[in-house]
Design a protein around this motif. Structure first.
Motif, PDB file in Angstrom:
ATOM      1  N   ARG A  62       9.147   2.476  -9.175  1.00 14.88           N
ATOM      2  CA  ARG A  62       8.675   2.140 -10.526  1.00 14.88           C
ATOM      3  C   ARG A  62       8.848   3.301 -11.493  1.00 14.88           C
ATOM      4  O   ARG A  62       9.343   3.129 -12.616  1.00 14.88           O
ATOM      5  CB  ARG A  62       7.197   1.734 -10.462  1.00 14.88           C
ATOM      6  CG  ARG A  62       6.936   0.367  -9.836  1.00 14.88           C
ATOM      7  CD  ARG A  62       5.485  -0.037 -10.020  1.00 14.88           C
ATOM      8  NE  ARG A  62       4.589   0.830  -9.279  1.00 14.88           N
ATOM      9  CZ  ARG A  62       4.059   0.532  -8.084  1.00 14.88           C
ATOM     10  NH1 ARG A  62       4.367  -0.628  -7.516  1.00 14.88           N
ATOM     11  NH2 ARG A  62       3.236   1.357  -7.473  1.00 14.88           N
ATOM     12  N   ASP A  66       0.960   9.343   0.447  1.00 18.69           N
ATOM     13  CA  ASP A  66      -0.138   9.046   1.354  1.00 18.69           C
ATOM     14  C   ASP A  66       0.288   9.592   2.703  1.00 18.69           C
ATOM     15  O   ASP A  66       1.210   9.062   3.336  1.00 18.69           O
ATOM     16  CB  ASP A  66      -0.376   7.533   1.420  1.00 18.69           C
ATOM     17  CG  ASP A  66      -1.518   7.144   2.360  1.00 18.69           C
ATOM     18  OD1 ASP A  66      -1.845   7.937   3.272  1.00 18.69           O
ATOM     19  OD2 ASP A  66      -2.070   6.046   2.194  1.00 18.69           O
ATOM     20  N   ASP A 115       3.113   1.237  -1.017  1.00 20.59           N
ATOM     21  CA  ASP A 115       2.991   1.204  -2.478  1.00 20.59           C
ATOM     22  C   ASP A 115       2.996   2.609  -3.048  1.00 20.59           C
ATOM     23  O   ASP A 115       3.664   2.896  -4.052  1.00 20.59           O
ATOM     24  CB  ASP A 115       1.696   0.477  -2.864  1.00 20.59           C
ATOM     25  CG  ASP A 115       1.629   0.147  -4.349  1.00 20.59           C
ATOM     26  OD1 ASP A 115       2.686   0.064  -5.005  1.00 20.59           O
ATOM     27  OD2 ASP A 115       0.505  -0.032  -4.854  1.00 20.59           O
ATOM     28  N   VAL A 116       2.266   3.512  -2.402  1.00 21.55           N
ATOM     29  CA  VAL A 116       2.185   4.897  -2.875  1.00 21.55           C
ATOM     30  C   VAL A 116       3.496   5.639  -2.646  1.00 21.55           C
ATOM     31  O   VAL A 116       4.051   6.275  -3.554  1.00 21.55           O
ATOM     32  CB  VAL A 116       1.031   5.634  -2.163  1.00 21.55           C
ATOM     33  CG1 VAL A 116       1.035   7.118  -2.527  1.00 21.55           C
ATOM     34  CG2 VAL A 116      -0.306   5.009  -2.519  1.00 21.55           C
ATOM     35  N   THR A 137       0.328   4.227  -8.565  1.00 18.65           N
ATOM     36  CA  THR A 137       0.332   2.837  -8.104  1.00 18.65           C
ATOM     37  C   THR A 137       0.100   1.843  -9.231  1.00 18.65           C
ATOM     38  O   THR A 137       0.067   0.635  -8.995  1.00 18.65           O
ATOM     39  CB  THR A 137      -0.746   2.615  -7.022  1.00 18.65           C
ATOM     40  OG1 THR A 137      -2.044   2.806  -7.592  1.00 18.65           O
ATOM     41  CG2 THR A 137      -0.557   3.579  -5.864  1.00 18.65           C
ATOM     42  N   ASN A 138      -0.054   2.341 -10.454  1.00 18.26           N
ATOM     43  CA  ASN A 138      -0.333   1.486 -11.610  1.00 18.26           C
ATOM     44  C   ASN A 138       0.792   1.673 -12.625  1.00 18.26           C
ATOM     45  O   ASN A 138       0.889   2.717 -13.268  1.00 18.26           O
ATOM     46  CB  ASN A 138      -1.686   1.853 -12.218  1.00 18.26           C
ATOM     47  CG  ASN A 138      -2.099   0.944 -13.356  1.00 18.26           C
ATOM     48  OD1 ASN A 138      -1.309   0.641 -14.244  1.00 18.26           O
ATOM     49  ND2 ASN A 138      -3.355   0.518 -13.348  1.00 18.26           N
ATOM     50  N   SER A 139       1.652   0.673 -12.770  1.00 14.91           N
ATOM     51  CA  SER A 139       2.827   0.811 -13.631  1.00 14.91           C
ATOM     52  C   SER A 139       2.456   1.029 -15.089  1.00 14.91           C
ATOM     53  O   SER A 139       3.161   1.737 -15.816  1.00 14.91           O
ATOM     54  CB  SER A 139       3.741  -0.412 -13.495  1.00 14.91           C
ATOM     55  OG  SER A 139       3.054  -1.592 -13.863  1.00 14.91           O
ATOM     56  N   THR A 176       7.518   4.955   5.851  1.00 12.01           N
ATOM     57  CA  THR A 176       7.571   4.967   4.383  1.00 12.01           C
ATOM     58  C   THR A 176       8.456   6.094   3.872  1.00 12.01           C
ATOM     59  O   THR A 176       9.187   5.916   2.889  1.00 12.01           O
ATOM     60  CB  THR A 176       6.168   5.070   3.780  1.00 12.01           C
ATOM     61  OG1 THR A 176       5.472   6.203   4.326  1.00 12.01           O
ATOM     62  CG2 THR A 176       5.362   3.814   4.057  1.00 12.01           C
ATOM     63  N   ASP A 215      -1.852   7.260 -12.524  1.00 11.73           N
ATOM     64  CA  ASP A 215      -1.948   6.695 -11.180  1.00 11.73           C
ATOM     65  C   ASP A 215      -0.596   6.113 -10.804  1.00 11.73           C
ATOM     66  O   ASP A 215      -0.117   5.169 -11.432  1.00 11.73           O
ATOM     67  CB  ASP A 215      -3.028   5.610 -11.162  1.00 11.73           C
ATOM     68  CG  ASP A 215      -3.231   4.980  -9.791  1.00 11.73           C
ATOM     69  OD1 ASP A 215      -2.424   5.255  -8.876  1.00 11.73           O
ATOM     70  OD2 ASP A 215      -4.185   4.210  -9.638  1.00 11.73           O
ATOM     71  N   GLY A 233       5.872   3.299  -5.725  1.00 13.24           N
ATOM     72  CA  GLY A 233       5.542   4.187  -6.832  1.00 13.24           C
ATOM     73  C   GLY A 233       6.752   4.969  -7.305  1.00 13.24           C
ATOM     74  O   GLY A 233       6.969   5.141  -8.514  1.00 13.24           O
ATOM     75  N   GLN A 257      -0.542  -0.412   1.599  1.00 16.76           N
ATOM     76  CA  GLN A 257      -1.037   0.541   0.603  1.00 16.76           C
ATOM     77  C   GLN A 257      -0.186   1.808   0.598  1.00 16.76           C
ATOM     78  O   GLN A 257       0.181   2.324  -0.464  1.00 16.76           O
ATOM     79  CB  GLN A 257      -2.494   0.885   0.890  1.00 16.76           C
ATOM     80  CG  GLN A 257      -3.099   1.884  -0.090  1.00 16.76           C
ATOM     81  CD  GLN A 257      -4.528   2.242   0.269  1.00 16.76           C
ATOM     82  OE1 GLN A 257      -5.048   1.818   1.302  1.00 16.76           O
ATOM     83  NE2 GLN A 257      -5.174   3.029  -0.575  1.00 16.76           N
TER      84      GLN A 257
END
Length: 260
Positions: free
Chosen positions: A116, A89, A108-109, A61-63, A154, A59, A113, A105
């Motif tokens: 990261r 997105d 972040d995507v 969005t999840n480091s 974005t 995912d 993302g 959101q």
């Protein structure tokens, strides 16, 4: 040892085509995304075509999830040569009524993302080892319109980050390439995923351009504006839809486009 390409955001469109293109060059491809069933199906398709392929759930969005992705890749296949950030997105919206929570959101995507995961990829090895970072950008960054408010802002931020990262790594062996896709998947011969994927191969073959625009050259009009003009012209619409079946798929995925 076979070089590995990690594609985060490996969907059935551009992501799969990118994997197929690198795999046909003899690279080992690792498909990563959130949905296990889809990853298994795409990997089976690649293997059936004699392409070396594996899959891992991750995912963007999840480091911790993406850290686990890179840890497993290194453990099983060594440090990957190329990392492709193909996550996005792409929901369409308008400037005055989009909830701030959705904008956050999407940011972040589409942006955080990428930040990261490119940092995690860079930390896998010294920057004097030749490697590639490829980031999927979009024409919406260059030609914002009211229907693409959050997508445009974005993608513009992502473009800025790619240029900044490329500048920082300019004196290293790590290449950063931004592939700015100026069109809607499937809406023309040029925008067939297999053809778009060739831009990614060109980027790592040349390693001398921060940004590759595909199709090449500047476009002074948003692809969404061009599509809207056709949708508003009944005389052209039927023929256009027959010639570009991918438009129907786009409209099914984005009913908000017709409501604009």
């Amino acid at each position: 040892m076979t070089k590995t390409v990690v594609i985060l955001g490996a969907g059935s469109g551009f992501g799969f085509a990118i994997a197929q293109a690198f795999g046909q060059q003899g690279k080992h491809v690792v498909l990563a995304a959130r949905h296990e069933d889809a990853l298994q199906h795409m990997t089976a398709q690649l293997r059936a075509a004699d392409i070396s392929a594996d899959w891992l759930v991750a995912d963007a969005t999840n480091s911790q999830s993406t850290a686990d992705l890179f840890r497993q890749v290194v453990q099983h296949f060594g440090v990957p040569e190329t990392f492709v950030y193909n996550v996005a997105d792409t929901q369409l919206d308008r400037p005055r009524d989009t909830p701030a929570t959705h904008i956050a959101q999407a940011f972040d995507v589409n942006v955080l993302g990428a930040i990261r995961t490119t940092r995690q990829f860079l930390d896998l090895a010294d920057t004097d080892i030749p490697r590639n970072i490829l980031i999927t950008g979009g024409g919406a960054a260059l030609n914002p319109v009211k229907a693409t408010t959050t997508l445009s802002l974005t993608k513009a931020a992502l473009r800025s980050y790619a240029y900044s990262l490329a500048d920082e790594l300019a004196d290293t062996a790590v290449y950063v390439g931004l592939i700015t896709i100026q069109g809607i998947s499937g809406t023309s011969d040029a925008m067939q995923p297999a053809n778009v994927a060739q831009a990614y191969l060109q980027a790592v073959a040349d390693r001398n351009q921060i940004e590759l625009r595909y199709p090449a050259g500047e476009q002074n009009e948003s692809e969404f504006s061009a599509l809207k003009a056709v949708m508003n012209d009944p005389d052209r619409l039927q023929t256009f839809l027959q010639e570009h079946p991918g438009v129907n798929a786009f409209l099914q995925q984005h009913p908000e486009f017709l409501a604009d």
